[in-house]
Design a protein around this motif. Structure first.
Motif, short mmCIF file in Angstrom:
data_model
loop_
_atom_site.label_atom_id
_atom_site.label_comp_id
_atom_site.label_asym_id
_atom_site.label_seq_id
_atom_site.Cartn_x
_atom_site.Cartn_y
_atom_site.Cartn_z
N GLY A 14 2.95 1.29 -3.47
CA GLY A 14 2.08 1.47 -4.63
C GLY A 14 1.09 2.61 -4.48
O GLY A 14 0.29 2.85 -5.38
N ARG A 15 1.16 3.29 -3.33
CA ARG A 15 0.21 4.37 -3.04
C ARG A 15 -1.24 3.94 -3.26
O ARG A 15 -2.02 4.62 -3.91
CB ARG A 15 0.55 5.61 -3.86
N ARG A 16 -1.55 2.77 -2.72
CA ARG A 16 -2.90 2.22 -2.84
C ARG A 16 -3.53 2.21 -1.46
O ARG A 16 -3.14 1.43 -0.59
CB ARG A 16 -2.84 0.82 -3.43
N GLU A 17 -4.49 3.09 -1.27
CA GLU A 17 -5.11 3.28 0.04
C GLU A 17 -5.84 2.03 0.53
O GLU A 17 -5.85 1.74 1.72
CB GLU A 17 -6.08 4.48 0.00
N GLY A 70 0.81 -1.22 0.00
CA GLY A 70 0.00 0.00 0.00
C GLY A 70 0.84 1.26 0.00
O GLY A 70 0.51 2.25 -0.69
#
Length: 154
Positions: free
Chosen positions: A31-34, A28
């Motif tokens: 990958g900057r995936r919330e 997260g």
């Protein structure tokens, strides 16, 4: 089912939960995936919740196995100390995770920095819990003890 049975059923969950939390947090954050970040944070909270019964059944499990052949109080003691330390660090990671969830919901500017700190503490907790698992396995699995089954003995 006795305390030892319950302990064996439950004690792997916080270890693998911490590992899942670490991996999800890392994915997260990188990958900057919330959604992955949130899943990692909640995995740590869940691992801590499931870890409490594992911790609480430990002394009952020790009573069941303490008089068995090839089981020493030193092995039990070392495992218990390692388990407590690992669990307390996991509690710290879960506390940071909950704070991070709140900060992310409020879109606080330092939320990602706290997530990185949570990742570091969670990784430490995983390492400590994995060590505890190894020490616990040595209590009733002499084949994993150092020096057991060396080629000279076979």
């Amino acid at each position: 089912m006795n305390q030892a049975h319950w302990h064996l059923l439950l004690n792997h969950a916080p270890i693998f939960g911490a590992l899942a939390g670490v991996l999800l947090l890392l994915a997260g954050l990188l990958g900057r995936r919330e959604a992955l970040l949130a899943a990692g944070l909640w995995a740590l909270v869940l691992a801590t919740a499931v870890g409490l019964p594992a911790l609480l059944t430990g002394s009952g499990a020790a009573q069941v196995v303490k008089d068995m052949p090839r089981v020493s109080e030193a092995l039990i003691h070392n495992h218990a100390q390692a388990a407590r330390l690992g669990y307390y660090v996991l509690v710290g990671a879960a506390t940071l995770a909950l704070l991070c969830v709140l900060m992310l919901r409020q879109q606080a500017p330092r939320a990602r920095q706290l997530a990185w700190l949570t990742l570091v503490v969670a990784a430490l907790a995983y390492g400590l819990l994995a060590r505890s698992a190894n020490l616990g396995g040595q209590i009733h699995h002499p084949e994993i003890r150092e020096g057991f089954g060396t080629p000279d003995e076979l």
